[in-house]
Write a protein that holds these residues in place. Structure first.
Motif, short mmCIF file in Angstrom:
data_model
loop_
_atom_site.label_atom_id
_atom_site.label_comp_id
_atom_site.label_asym_id
_atom_site.label_seq_id
_atom_site.Cartn_x
_atom_site.Cartn_y
_atom_site.Cartn_z
N ALA A 345 0.86 -1.18 0.00
CA ALA A 345 0.00 0.00 0.00
C ALA A 345 0.89 1.23 0.00
N ASP A 346 0.72 2.10 -0.98
CA ASP A 346 1.53 3.31 -1.08
C ASP A 346 0.70 4.48 -0.56
N SER A 347 1.01 4.94 0.65
CA SER A 347 0.17 5.94 1.32
C SER A 347 0.51 7.38 0.95
N ASP A 348 1.68 7.61 0.35
CA ASP A 348 2.08 8.97 -0.06
C ASP A 348 1.95 9.96 1.10
N ILE A 349 2.58 9.65 2.21
CA ILE A 349 2.47 10.47 3.42
C ILE A 349 2.81 11.95 3.20
N PRO A 350 3.80 12.32 2.39
CA PRO A 350 4.08 13.75 2.22
C PRO A 350 2.89 14.54 1.70
N ASP A 351 1.99 13.89 0.97
CA ASP A 351 0.80 14.58 0.46
C ASP A 351 -0.42 14.36 1.34
N VAL A 352 -0.23 13.72 2.50
CA VAL A 352 -1.36 13.38 3.37
C VAL A 352 -1.23 14.00 4.76
N MET A 353 -0.05 13.86 5.37
CA MET A 353 0.14 14.30 6.75
C MET A 353 -0.06 15.81 6.89
N LEU A 354 -1.07 16.20 7.71
CA LEU A 354 -1.40 17.59 7.99
C LEU A 354 -1.76 18.38 6.73
N LYS A 355 -2.30 17.69 5.73
CA LYS A 355 -2.69 18.33 4.49
C LYS A 355 -4.22 18.47 4.44
N SER A 356 -4.69 19.44 3.67
CA SER A 356 -6.12 19.65 3.50
C SER A 356 -6.71 18.58 2.60
N ALA A 357 -8.04 18.46 2.66
CA ALA A 357 -8.72 17.48 1.80
C ALA A 357 -8.49 17.80 0.33
N SER A 358 -8.47 19.09 0.00
CA SER A 358 -8.27 19.47 -1.40
C SER A 358 -6.86 19.12 -1.87
N HIS A 359 -5.87 19.29 -1.00
CA HIS A 359 -4.50 18.94 -1.38
C HIS A 359 -4.39 17.43 -1.59
N ILE A 360 -4.96 16.64 -0.67
CA ILE A 360 -4.91 15.18 -0.80
C ILE A 360 -5.57 14.74 -2.10
N ALA A 361 -6.72 15.33 -2.40
CA ALA A 361 -7.42 14.97 -3.63
C ALA A 361 -6.58 15.30 -4.87
N SER A 362 -5.85 16.41 -4.79
CA SER A 362 -5.04 16.82 -5.94
C SER A 362 -3.86 15.88 -6.18
N ALA A 363 -3.48 15.11 -5.14
CA ALA A 363 -2.36 14.18 -5.27
C ALA A 363 -2.77 12.83 -5.85
N ALA A 364 -4.06 12.60 -6.00
CA ALA A 364 -4.54 11.35 -6.56
C ALA A 364 -4.09 11.22 -8.03
N PRO A 365 -4.01 10.01 -8.57
CA PRO A 365 -4.42 8.75 -7.95
C PRO A 365 -3.33 8.16 -7.05
N PHE A 366 -3.78 7.25 -6.18
CA PHE A 366 -2.91 6.50 -5.30
C PHE A 366 -2.98 5.03 -5.72
N HIS A 367 -2.06 4.21 -5.19
CA HIS A 367 -1.96 2.86 -5.75
C HIS A 367 -1.69 1.77 -4.70
N LEU A 368 -2.14 0.58 -5.06
CA LEU A 368 -1.68 -0.66 -4.44
C LEU A 368 -0.79 -1.36 -5.47
N PHE A 369 0.31 -1.94 -5.00
CA PHE A 369 1.24 -2.64 -5.87
C PHE A 369 1.45 -4.07 -5.38
N ARG A 370 2.13 -4.85 -6.17
CA ARG A 370 2.62 -6.15 -5.72
C ARG A 370 3.91 -6.47 -6.47
N PHE A 371 4.73 -7.34 -5.85
CA PHE A 371 5.97 -7.78 -6.48
C PHE A 371 6.24 -9.22 -6.06
N LYS A 372 7.10 -9.89 -6.80
CA LYS A 372 7.40 -11.29 -6.52
C LYS A 372 8.36 -11.40 -5.35
N ALA A 373 8.00 -12.21 -4.37
CA ALA A 373 8.84 -12.40 -3.18
C ALA A 373 10.03 -13.30 -3.50
N LEU A 374 11.05 -13.22 -2.68
CA LEU A 374 12.22 -14.07 -2.85
C LEU A 374 11.98 -15.47 -2.28
#
Length: 381
Positions: A345-374
């Motif tokens: 889960a990529d939370s993009d904290i710099p665009d979320v922590m203590l930010k306004s709702a409008s700022h957070i919305a402007s940083a969208a889209p956000f993503h879930l990723f996956r990768f192959k484990a070792l």
């Protein structure tokens, strides 16, 4: 009258200034740049699993491949917990559960999710820094109904606590919670009996849980907030339980050291605080990281918040950049799926922590990723 009003205003101004100074002394500071421990060139590009309108916080994947995730609590979401259905987020287990009510099982400030071998989805809610009481909720994935609801007592997770990450053992007997202690400066480990809800707190003030004053530079964005009054030096956050249930790995987000302690010692209530503390051992150097998981071969996977990659820490203590993506901004929670993939889960904290709702919305889209484990590991953690 005017003189009295001026004196009152002056007095309030002095009090406000003193409050600002006190806040700066407690939460401000400075820090050196974190040392580079390895080259941040990922060996594989992560795959995008979902594209979201709101920042995810953490996630869990069931043995049958069902994907659950939270919307990051710092974004003040309306819907806190989702299931990804046909690529779209759906409130889980119901829309009613998203309406916080301190008197019944419901979701408030939800962070981490984990699934035990009994296919129960556990969530941790920090209760707005302990104001409403931190609590655990477990939902049976077979019936989509709440089967456990534990409110943590104030002497375990009181005012100023910030319980935001957890691990549960395979049998679903004990849960291990990370309290970062943002406001009270008191990080600690909480152990909860999953059936009874009995909870106790250990390792308060231990060096393994304390932050170090490194600057977090998230791909060019320094985490210095409120005009320099608040420097992000997060304490106890990453936590992982090995697949045999022998070792619990712990550390501060803002620290270069990963520690571990035997589960048998954590569960031995006859040990004094000093004795237990002496049995916590240094394991390896680590990057500043938010999420942590582990496979059957004891390879640890850590989310690198500065470089936007997921690191692999092998048994020989070597550190390699395993996975990344150009859109990965602040990889947060990790969870194994049933398919040999680790989900992120990529939370993009710099665009979320203590930010306004409008700022957070402007940083969208956000993503879930996956990768192959070792290496292999059961889903859910």
């Amino acid at each position: 009258m005017k003189r009295m009003l001026r004196r009152t205003a002056a007095g309030l101004g002095v009090l406000l200034l003193l409050a600002v100074v006190a806040f700066r002394l407690r939460y401000g500071g400075s820090g050196a740049d974190f040392p580079k421990l390895a080259e941040a060139r990922p060996q594989q590009q992560a795959e995008v699993v979902a594209t979201l309108d709101a920042p995810p916080g953490n996630l869990a994947v069931s043995a049958t491949g069902r994907i659950f995730f939270t919307t990051h609590a710092e974004s003040r979401p309306t819907v806190k917990v989702h299931e990804l259905v046909d690529g779209k987020p759906v409130p889980y287990p119901s829309l009613e559960m998203q309406q916080f009510d301190a008197a019944r099982p419901s979701y408030g400030a939800v962070f981490s999710l984990r699934i035990d071998a009994r296919q129960r989805l556990w969530s941790i809610d920090h209760g707005e820094h302990g104001v409403f009481g931190a609590r655990l909720v477990a939902v049976d994935l077979a019936t989509n109904t709440v089967v456990k609801h534990h409110v943590l007592p104030a002497d375990v997770a009181g005012l100023g606590s910030y319980v935001q990450d957890l691990q549960v053992d395979r049998e679903g007997r004990f849960l291990y919670l990370a309290d970062i202690g943002v406001l009270n400066g008191r990080p600690g480990l909480i152990i909860v009996d999953a059936e009874s809800g009995r909870a106790r707190r250990v390792l308060d003030g231990h060096p393994a849980l304390q932050a170090e004053p490194w600057t977090i530079n998230a791909q060019g964005r320094r985490m210095v907030l409120l005009g320099g009054l608040f420097w992000m030096h997060p304490a106890f956050d990453p936590i992982a339980l090995d697949r045999r249930g022998e070792w619990l790995y712990v550390g501060a987000m803002s620290s270069r050291t990963l520690w571990r302690v035997r589960v048998a010692d954590l569960l031995d209530e006859q040990l004094s605080a000093d004795t237990l503390g002496s049995r916590v051992e240094r394991y390896a150097d680590k990057p500043q990281c938010d999420g942590l998981t582990i496979d059957d071969d004891d390879t640890l996977y850590l989310t690198g918040i500065e470089d936007g990659v997921v690191w692999a820490l092998k048994k020989d203590k070597s550190l390699v950049a395993l996975a990344g993506h150009p859109k990965m901004r602040w990889p947060d929670g990790l969870a194994f799926g049933p398919d040999g993939f680790v989900y992120v889960a990529d939370s993009d904290i710099p665009d979320v922590m203590l930010k306004s709702a409008s700022h957070i919305a402007s940083a969208a889209p956000f993503h879930l990723f996956r990768f192959k484990a070792l290496g292999p590991a059961a889903a859910g953690q």
